[in-house]
Design a protein around this motif. Structure first.
Motif, PDB file in Angstrom:
ATOM      1  N   ALA A 198      -5.272  -6.527  -5.144  1.00 35.97           N
ATOM      2  CA  ALA A 198      -4.984  -6.633  -3.716  1.00 35.97           C
ATOM      3  C   ALA A 198      -4.346  -7.981  -3.430  1.00 35.97           C
ATOM      4  O   ALA A 198      -4.707  -8.992  -4.038  1.00 35.97           O
ATOM      5  CB  ALA A 198      -6.257  -6.476  -2.892  1.00 35.97           C
ATOM      6  N   VAL A 199      -3.406  -7.979  -2.492  1.00 37.76           N
ATOM      7  CA  VAL A 199      -2.796  -9.208  -1.981  1.00 37.76           C
ATOM      8  C   VAL A 199      -3.366  -9.448  -0.591  1.00 37.76           C
ATOM      9  O   VAL A 199      -3.321  -8.564   0.271  1.00 37.76           O
ATOM     10  CB  VAL A 199      -1.261  -9.086  -1.904  1.00 37.76           C
ATOM     11  CG1 VAL A 199      -0.659 -10.381  -1.359  1.00 37.76           C
ATOM     12  CG2 VAL A 199      -0.683  -8.747  -3.267  1.00 37.76           C
ATOM     13  N   TYR A 200      -3.935 -10.647  -0.377  1.00 41.81           N
ATOM     14  CA  TYR A 200      -4.605 -10.959   0.885  1.00 41.81           C
ATOM     15  C   TYR A 200      -3.632 -11.626   1.833  1.00 41.81           C
ATOM     16  O   TYR A 200      -3.450 -12.853   1.830  1.00 41.81           O
ATOM     17  CB  TYR A 200      -5.813 -11.856   0.612  1.00 41.81           C
ATOM     18  CG  TYR A 200      -6.727 -11.307  -0.463  1.00 41.81           C
ATOM     19  CD1 TYR A 200      -7.304 -10.043  -0.331  1.00 41.81           C
ATOM     20  CD2 TYR A 200      -6.992 -12.032  -1.623  1.00 41.81           C
ATOM     21  CE1 TYR A 200      -8.124  -9.525  -1.315  1.00 41.81           C
ATOM     22  CE2 TYR A 200      -7.821 -11.523  -2.608  1.00 41.81           C
ATOM     23  CZ  TYR A 200      -8.384 -10.262  -2.448  1.00 41.81           C
ATOM     24  OH  TYR A 200      -9.197  -9.754  -3.432  1.00 41.81           O
ATOM     25  N   LEU A 201      -3.024 -10.816   2.677  1.00 37.69           N
ATOM     26  CA  LEU A 201      -1.970 -11.327   3.557  1.00 37.69           C
ATOM     27  C   LEU A 201      -2.502 -12.291   4.606  1.00 37.69           C
ATOM     28  O   LEU A 201      -1.758 -13.148   5.094  1.00 37.69           O
ATOM     29  CB  LEU A 201      -1.252 -10.155   4.227  1.00 37.69           C
ATOM     30  CG  LEU A 201      -0.488  -9.210   3.285  1.00 37.69           C
ATOM     31  CD1 LEU A 201       0.182  -8.111   4.079  1.00 37.69           C
ATOM     32  CD2 LEU A 201       0.547  -9.978   2.460  1.00 37.69           C
ATOM     33  N   ASP A 202      -3.782 -12.168   4.972  1.00 39.41           N
ATOM     34  CA  ASP A 202      -4.326 -13.076   5.986  1.00 39.41           C
ATOM     35  C   ASP A 202      -4.314 -14.526   5.508  1.00 39.41           C
ATOM     36  O   ASP A 202      -4.245 -15.456   6.316  1.00 39.41           O
ATOM     37  CB  ASP A 202      -5.751 -12.663   6.347  1.00 39.41           C
ATOM     38  CG  ASP A 202      -6.679 -12.707   5.147  1.00 39.41           C
ATOM     39  OD1 ASP A 202      -7.538 -13.601   5.095  1.00 39.41           O
ATOM     40  OD2 ASP A 202      -6.550 -11.855   4.256  1.00 39.41           O
TER      41      ASP A 202
END
Length: 365
Positions: free
Chosen positions: A297-301
Protein backbone atom coordinates in the motif's frame (compact mmCIF):
# COMPACT_ATOMS: atom_id res chain seq x y z
CA UNK A 1 -6.55 19.89 3.11
CA UNK A 2 -5.81 22.56 0.53
CA UNK A 3 -6.97 22.30 -3.05
CA UNK A 4 -3.37 22.11 -4.33
CA UNK A 5 -2.49 19.21 -2.03
CA UNK A 6 -5.67 17.36 -2.93
CA UNK A 7 -4.89 17.74 -6.63
CA UNK A 8 -1.39 16.37 -6.08
CA UNK A 9 -2.69 13.33 -4.21
CA UNK A 10 -5.31 12.69 -6.85
CA UNK A 11 -2.69 12.97 -9.59
CA UNK A 12 -0.44 10.43 -7.85
CA UNK A 13 -3.38 8.08 -7.32
CA UNK A 14 -4.31 8.25 -11.01
CA UNK A 15 -0.72 7.62 -12.10
CA UNK A 16 -0.37 4.62 -9.81
CA UNK A 17 -3.68 3.10 -10.90
CA UNK A 18 -2.59 3.45 -14.53
CA UNK A 19 0.75 1.80 -13.70
CA UNK A 20 -0.89 -1.21 -12.07
CA UNK A 21 -3.41 -1.58 -14.90
CA UNK A 22 -0.53 -1.89 -17.39
CA UNK A 23 0.59 -5.03 -15.54
CA UNK A 24 -2.81 -6.68 -15.61
CA UNK A 25 -4.13 -5.65 -12.21
CA UNK A 26 -7.88 -5.04 -12.16
CA UNK A 27 -9.67 -2.31 -10.18
CA UNK A 28 -11.27 -3.40 -6.95
CA UNK A 29 -13.92 -1.52 -4.98
CA UNK A 30 -15.19 -2.45 -1.55
CA UNK A 31 -17.67 -1.31 1.05
CA UNK A 32 -16.67 1.11 3.79
CA UNK A 33 -18.02 -1.37 6.32
CA UNK A 34 -16.94 -4.85 7.39
CA UNK A 35 -17.98 -7.20 10.18
CA UNK A 36 -16.03 -6.32 13.29
CA UNK A 37 -15.10 -9.95 14.00
CA UNK A 38 -12.72 -9.95 11.02
CA UNK A 39 -10.59 -7.23 12.62
CA UNK A 40 -11.05 -8.38 16.21
CA UNK A 41 -9.49 -11.77 15.40
CA UNK A 42 -6.58 -10.21 13.49
CA UNK A 43 -5.76 -7.12 15.55
CA UNK A 44 -2.02 -7.77 15.55
CA UNK A 45 -2.05 -7.56 11.73
CA UNK A 46 -3.43 -4.04 11.84
CA UNK A 47 -1.60 -0.75 12.30
CA UNK A 48 -2.99 -0.01 15.75
CA UNK A 49 -5.73 -2.00 17.44
CA UNK A 50 -8.53 0.57 17.78
CA UNK A 51 -11.38 0.22 15.32
CA UNK A 52 -14.45 2.44 14.80
CA UNK A 53 -17.51 0.25 15.41
CA UNK A 54 -21.29 0.65 15.24
CA UNK A 55 -24.39 -1.57 15.22
CA UNK A 56 -26.14 -2.36 11.94
CA UNK A 57 -29.95 -2.25 11.75
CA UNK A 58 -30.03 -5.99 12.51
CA UNK A 59 -27.81 -5.57 15.58
CA UNK A 60 -24.67 -6.95 13.94
CA UNK A 61 -21.48 -5.17 14.99
CA UNK A 62 -19.80 -3.49 12.00
CA UNK A 63 -16.57 -1.53 11.63
CA UNK A 64 -15.28 1.19 9.37
CA UNK A 65 -12.46 -0.64 7.61
CA UNK A 66 -8.98 0.06 9.05
CA UNK A 67 -7.35 -2.22 6.48
CA UNK A 68 -7.93 -3.18 2.84
CA UNK A 69 -6.01 -6.47 2.59
CA UNK A 70 -8.17 -8.31 5.13
CA UNK A 71 -11.36 -7.29 3.32
CA UNK A 72 -10.04 -8.42 -0.07
CA UNK A 73 -9.04 -11.83 1.28
CA UNK A 74 -12.34 -12.37 3.07
CA UNK A 75 -14.64 -11.26 0.30
CA UNK A 76 -12.86 -11.89 -2.98
CA UNK A 77 -10.63 -14.96 -2.80
CA UNK A 78 -11.93 -18.47 -3.34
CA UNK A 79 -9.84 -21.59 -2.79
CA UNK A 80 -7.24 -21.94 -5.55
CA UNK A 81 -8.23 -18.58 -7.03
CA UNK A 82 -5.69 -16.29 -8.70
CA UNK A 83 -6.34 -12.58 -8.34
CA UNK A 84 -4.48 -9.43 -9.37
CA UNK A 85 -6.24 -6.33 -8.09
CA UNK A 86 -5.46 -2.71 -7.31
CA UNK A 87 -7.44 -0.35 -5.13
CA UNK A 88 -7.81 3.32 -4.25
CA UNK A 89 -9.57 3.27 -0.89
CA UNK A 90 -9.93 5.22 2.31
CA UNK A 91 -9.25 3.52 5.64
CA UNK A 92 -9.96 4.74 9.15
CA UNK A 93 -7.22 4.74 11.78
CA UNK A 94 -5.82 6.64 14.74
CA UNK A 95 -3.73 9.63 13.70
CA UNK A 96 -0.18 9.43 15.04
CA UNK A 97 -0.20 13.19 15.63
CA UNK A 98 -3.67 14.01 17.00
CA UNK A 99 -4.51 10.55 18.42
CA UNK A 100 -7.94 10.97 16.86
CA UNK A 101 -9.58 8.86 14.17
CA UNK A 102 -8.67 9.97 10.70
CA UNK A 103 -9.74 9.04 7.18
CA UNK A 104 -6.63 8.03 5.23
CA UNK A 105 -6.24 7.55 1.50
CA UNK A 106 -4.37 4.49 0.20
CA UNK A 107 -3.50 3.14 -3.22
CA UNK A 108 -2.14 -0.38 -3.48
CA UNK A 109 -2.25 -3.78 -5.08
CA UNK A 110 -2.65 -7.41 -4.09
CA UNK A 111 -1.59 -10.53 -5.98
CA UNK A 112 -3.07 -13.77 -4.66
CA UNK A 113 -2.35 -17.26 -5.99
CA UNK A 114 0.68 -19.37 -6.81
CA UNK A 115 3.77 -17.44 -5.74
CA UNK A 116 6.98 -18.06 -7.70
CA UNK A 117 10.02 -15.84 -8.16
CA UNK A 118 8.45 -13.84 -10.99
CA UNK A 119 5.32 -13.01 -9.00
CA UNK A 120 7.43 -11.73 -6.11
CA UNK A 121 9.72 -9.80 -8.48
CA UNK A 122 6.78 -8.10 -10.20
CA UNK A 123 5.30 -6.89 -6.91
CA UNK A 124 8.65 -5.56 -5.62
CA UNK A 125 9.41 -3.93 -8.98
CA UNK A 126 6.02 -2.20 -8.98
CA UNK A 127 6.64 -1.01 -5.41
CA UNK A 128 9.86 0.65 -6.62
CA UNK A 129 8.08 2.05 -9.68
CA UNK A 130 5.35 3.45 -7.41
CA UNK A 131 7.91 5.34 -5.35
CA UNK A 132 9.56 6.63 -8.53
CA UNK A 133 6.21 8.09 -9.61
CA UNK A 134 6.24 10.20 -6.44
CA UNK A 135 9.91 11.20 -6.29
CA UNK A 136 13.17 10.25 -7.96
CA UNK A 137 14.83 10.42 -4.54
CA UNK A 138 13.54 7.24 -2.92
CA UNK A 139 14.77 4.10 -1.20
CA UNK A 140 13.05 0.71 -1.12
CA UNK A 141 14.31 -1.36 1.83
CA UNK A 142 13.84 -5.13 1.53
CA UNK A 143 14.01 -7.75 4.27
CA UNK A 144 13.27 -11.49 4.38
CA UNK A 145 11.79 -13.07 7.50
CA UNK A 146 12.34 -16.56 6.09
CA UNK A 147 16.10 -15.98 6.01
CA UNK A 148 16.08 -14.33 9.42
CA UNK A 149 13.99 -17.06 11.05
CA UNK A 150 16.19 -19.82 9.61
CA UNK A 151 19.36 -18.06 10.80
CA UNK A 152 17.98 -17.82 14.31
CA UNK A 153 17.04 -21.50 14.26
CA UNK A 154 20.51 -22.52 13.12
CA UNK A 155 22.81 -20.22 15.08
CA UNK A 156 21.49 -18.84 18.35
CA UNK A 157 22.04 -22.14 20.19
CA UNK A 158 19.08 -21.85 22.58
CA UNK A 159 15.56 -23.25 22.64
CA UNK A 160 13.09 -21.08 20.75
CA UNK A 161 11.82 -18.47 23.20
CA UNK A 162 9.10 -15.97 22.19
CA UNK A 163 10.37 -13.46 24.74
CA UNK A 164 13.88 -13.58 23.27
CA UNK A 165 12.58 -13.33 19.70
CA UNK A 166 10.39 -10.32 20.55
CA UNK A 167 13.27 -8.50 22.25
CA UNK A 168 15.71 -9.40 19.46
CA UNK A 169 13.28 -8.24 16.76
CA UNK A 170 12.80 -4.91 18.53
CA UNK A 171 16.57 -4.37 18.57
CA UNK A 172 16.85 -5.36 14.90
CA UNK A 173 14.08 -2.90 14.00
CA UNK A 174 16.06 -0.14 15.73
CA UNK A 175 19.44 -1.35 14.38
CA UNK A 176 20.50 -1.39 18.02
CA UNK A 177 23.59 -3.61 18.06
CA UNK A 178 24.44 -2.90 21.71
CA UNK A 179 20.90 -3.66 22.82
CA UNK A 180 20.87 -6.83 20.75
CA UNK A 181 24.05 -8.08 22.42
CA UNK A 182 22.55 -7.36 25.83
CA UNK A 183 19.50 -9.43 24.88
CA UNK A 184 21.78 -12.25 23.71
CA UNK A 185 23.67 -12.20 27.00
CA UNK A 186 20.43 -12.26 28.97
CA UNK A 187 19.08 -15.33 27.15
CA UNK A 188 22.37 -17.21 26.79
CA UNK A 189 22.82 -17.00 23.02
CA UNK A 190 26.06 -18.70 21.97
CA UNK A 191 28.99 -16.67 20.59
CA UNK A 192 28.43 -17.84 17.01
CA UNK A 193 24.80 -16.73 17.28
CA UNK A 194 25.83 -13.31 18.53
CA UNK A 195 28.25 -12.93 15.62
CA UNK A 196 25.51 -13.93 13.19
CA UNK A 197 23.09 -11.35 14.61
CA UNK A 198 25.73 -8.62 14.43
CA UNK A 199 26.25 -9.54 10.76
CA UNK A 200 22.49 -9.24 10.19
CA UNK A 201 22.36 -5.81 11.87
CA UNK A 202 25.24 -4.66 9.67
CA UNK A 203 23.81 -6.13 6.47
CA UNK A 204 22.40 -2.89 5.11
CA UNK A 205 23.05 -1.32 1.73
CA UNK A 206 23.38 -2.27 -1.91
CA UNK A 207 21.80 -5.62 -2.56
CA UNK A 208 24.61 -8.05 -3.36
CA UNK A 209 27.15 -6.25 -1.15
CA UNK A 210 24.83 -6.55 1.84
CA UNK A 211 23.98 -10.18 1.05
CA UNK A 212 27.69 -11.05 1.09
CA UNK A 213 27.83 -10.03 4.77
CA UNK A 214 25.41 -12.78 5.82
CA UNK A 215 26.21 -15.41 3.17
CA UNK A 216 28.72 -17.29 5.41
CA UNK A 217 25.89 -17.96 7.87
CA UNK A 218 23.26 -18.98 5.31
CA UNK A 219 23.66 -22.73 5.47
CA UNK A 220 21.23 -25.48 6.40
CA UNK A 221 17.70 -24.12 6.77
CA UNK A 222 18.73 -20.65 5.59
CA UNK A 223 20.31 -21.85 2.33
CA UNK A 224 17.09 -22.13 0.31
CA UNK A 225 15.44 -18.79 1.25
CA UNK A 226 18.83 -17.08 0.91
CA UNK A 227 19.24 -18.45 -2.64
CA UNK A 228 15.78 -17.16 -3.55
CA UNK A 229 16.64 -13.74 -2.15
CA UNK A 230 19.85 -13.74 -4.20
CA UNK A 231 17.86 -14.58 -7.34
CA UNK A 232 15.36 -11.81 -6.65
CA UNK A 233 18.13 -9.27 -6.12
CA UNK A 234 19.89 -10.41 -9.30
CA UNK A 235 16.67 -9.65 -11.21
CA UNK A 236 16.17 -6.29 -9.49
CA UNK A 237 19.75 -5.24 -10.22
CA UNK A 238 18.91 -5.32 -13.93
CA UNK A 239 16.13 -2.74 -13.49
CA UNK A 240 16.26 1.04 -13.66
CA UNK A 241 15.70 1.19 -9.89
CA UNK A 242 18.72 -0.90 -8.85
CA UNK A 243 20.47 2.02 -7.13
CA UNK A 244 17.38 2.75 -5.03
CA UNK A 245 16.88 -0.75 -3.61
CA UNK A 246 18.59 -1.88 -0.41
CA UNK A 247 18.75 -4.93 1.83
CA UNK A 248 17.69 -3.97 5.36
CA UNK A 249 16.84 -6.53 8.04
CA UNK A 250 15.46 -3.79 10.29
CA UNK A 251 12.26 -4.13 8.24
CA UNK A 252 10.41 -6.61 10.43
CA UNK A 253 6.75 -7.41 10.92
CA UNK A 254 4.49 -9.79 12.78
CA UNK A 255 5.78 -13.33 12.25
CA UNK A 256 2.27 -14.73 12.81
CA UNK A 257 1.39 -13.37 9.37
CA UNK A 258 4.66 -12.91 7.46
CA UNK A 259 7.46 -15.38 6.81
CA UNK A 260 9.00 -14.15 3.57
CA UNK A 261 9.76 -10.91 1.71
CA UNK A 262 8.99 -7.61 3.46
CA UNK A 263 9.65 -4.11 2.16
CA UNK A 264 9.20 -0.44 3.02
CA UNK A 265 9.58 2.62 0.83
CA UNK A 266 10.86 6.08 1.75
CA UNK A 267 11.15 9.36 -0.12
CA UNK A 268 13.30 12.35 0.75
CA UNK A 269 11.50 14.93 2.83
CA UNK A 270 9.03 12.54 4.50
CA UNK A 271 10.05 11.10 7.86
CA UNK A 272 7.91 7.93 7.72
CA UNK A 273 7.68 5.10 5.22
CA UNK A 274 5.18 6.01 2.50
CA UNK A 275 4.92 2.43 1.20
CA UNK A 276 4.76 -0.89 3.02
CA UNK A 277 4.22 -4.44 1.82
CA UNK A 278 5.31 -8.04 1.66
CA UNK A 279 4.21 -11.64 1.38
CA UNK A 280 1.50 -12.67 3.80
CA UNK A 281 1.00 -16.39 3.15
CA UNK A 282 0.53 -17.02 6.88
CA UNK A 283 -2.35 -14.55 6.98
CA UNK A 284 -3.98 -16.39 4.08
CA UNK A 285 -3.61 -19.66 5.96
CA UNK A 286 -5.03 -18.13 9.12
CA UNK A 287 -8.10 -17.00 7.17
CA UNK A 288 -8.55 -20.47 5.64
CA UNK A 289 -7.09 -19.68 2.20
CA UNK A 290 -4.37 -22.15 1.18
CA UNK A 291 -2.50 -20.04 -1.34
CA UNK A 292 0.26 -17.45 -1.57
CA UNK A 293 -0.17 -13.68 -1.49
CA UNK A 294 1.85 -10.50 -1.81
CA UNK A 295 0.90 -6.84 -1.86
CA UNK A 296 1.66 -3.32 -0.77
CA UNK A 297 0.00 0.00 0.00
CA UNK A 298 1.05 3.58 -0.70
CA UNK A 299 -0.02 5.98 2.07
CA UNK A 300 -1.08 9.10 0.24
CA UNK A 301 -1.96 10.97 3.44
CA UNK A 302 1.76 11.06 4.32
CA UNK A 303 2.37 13.09 1.18
CA UNK A 304 0.46 16.08 2.55
CA UNK A 305 2.90 18.94 2.34
CA UNK A 306 5.40 17.00 0.23
CA UNK A 307 7.28 19.43 -2.04
CA UNK A 308 5.72 22.39 -0.26
CA UNK A 309 7.73 25.51 0.50
CA UNK A 310 11.10 24.59 2.00
CA UNK A 311 10.39 26.89 4.97
CA UNK A 312 8.02 24.20 6.33
CA UNK A 313 10.94 21.78 6.77
CA UNK A 314 12.67 21.32 10.13
CA UNK A 315 16.20 20.96 8.72
CA UNK A 316 17.93 20.92 5.36
CA UNK A 317 19.82 17.66 5.96
CA UNK A 318 19.05 14.61 8.08
CA UNK A 319 22.17 12.59 8.99
CA UNK A 320 21.10 9.00 9.75
CA UNK A 321 23.58 6.90 11.73
CA UNK A 322 23.59 3.70 13.83
CA UNK A 323 25.63 2.05 16.58
CA UNK A 324 28.27 0.92 14.10
CA UNK A 325 28.90 4.39 12.69
CA UNK A 326 32.21 5.84 13.75
CA UNK A 327 31.72 8.96 15.91
CA UNK A 328 34.25 10.95 13.89
CA UNK A 329 32.28 10.14 10.74
CA UNK A 330 29.14 11.58 12.35
CA UNK A 331 30.96 14.72 13.50
CA UNK A 332 32.49 15.22 10.06
CA UNK A 333 29.15 14.86 8.31
CA UNK A 334 27.47 17.35 10.66
CA UNK A 335 30.30 19.90 10.49
CA UNK A 336 30.57 19.77 6.70
CA UNK A 337 26.83 20.32 6.40
CA UNK A 338 26.87 23.32 8.74
CA UNK A 339 29.92 24.79 6.99
CA UNK A 340 28.01 24.53 3.72
CA UNK A 341 25.39 26.83 5.22
CA UNK A 342 22.72 24.19 5.79
CA UNK A 343 20.85 23.16 8.93
CA UNK A 344 21.32 19.56 10.06
CA UNK A 345 20.01 16.98 12.52
CA UNK A 346 21.93 13.76 13.30
CA UNK A 347 19.71 10.93 14.56
CA UNK A 348 19.38 7.15 14.65
CA UNK A 349 15.81 7.23 13.31
CA UNK A 350 13.87 9.30 10.78
CA UNK A 351 10.89 9.76 13.06
CA UNK A 352 9.38 13.19 13.55
CA UNK A 353 11.74 15.39 11.52
CA UNK A 354 10.93 16.99 8.17
CA UNK A 355 14.05 17.28 6.03
CA UNK A 356 15.13 18.12 2.49
CA UNK A 357 18.04 15.69 2.01
CA UNK A 358 18.90 12.39 3.69
CA UNK A 359 22.56 11.51 4.33
CA UNK A 360 22.64 7.84 5.35
CA UNK A 361 25.93 6.93 7.06
CA UNK A 362 24.71 3.83 8.90
CA UNK A 363 27.47 1.25 9.12
CA UNK A 364 30.24 3.67 8.13
CA UNK A 365 33.40 3.08 10.13
Amino acid sequence: MSESILKKEEKIALELRALYAKYGYLPYKMSKFEEYDLYASNKDFLTGDRVITFNDTDGKLLALKPDVTLSIIKNDVAAGDTRKVYYNENVYRISGETKQFKELMQVGLERIGEMGIYEVYEAVYLAAASLAQISKNFVLDISHLGVLSALMDEWIGIKRDPAFEKAAMECLAEKNAHGLMAVCEKYGVVKAGQEMLLAVVGAYGKMQVALAKIEPYCKGKAARPFARLQTLFSMLEKTEYAENIRLDFSVVNNRNYYDNILFKGFIEGVSESVLSGGRYDKLMERLGKKTGAIGFAVYLDLLEGFNEDKRLLDVDVMVLYDDKTDVETIVKAVNETVQAGKSVSAQKTLSGVRYQTLLDIRGCV
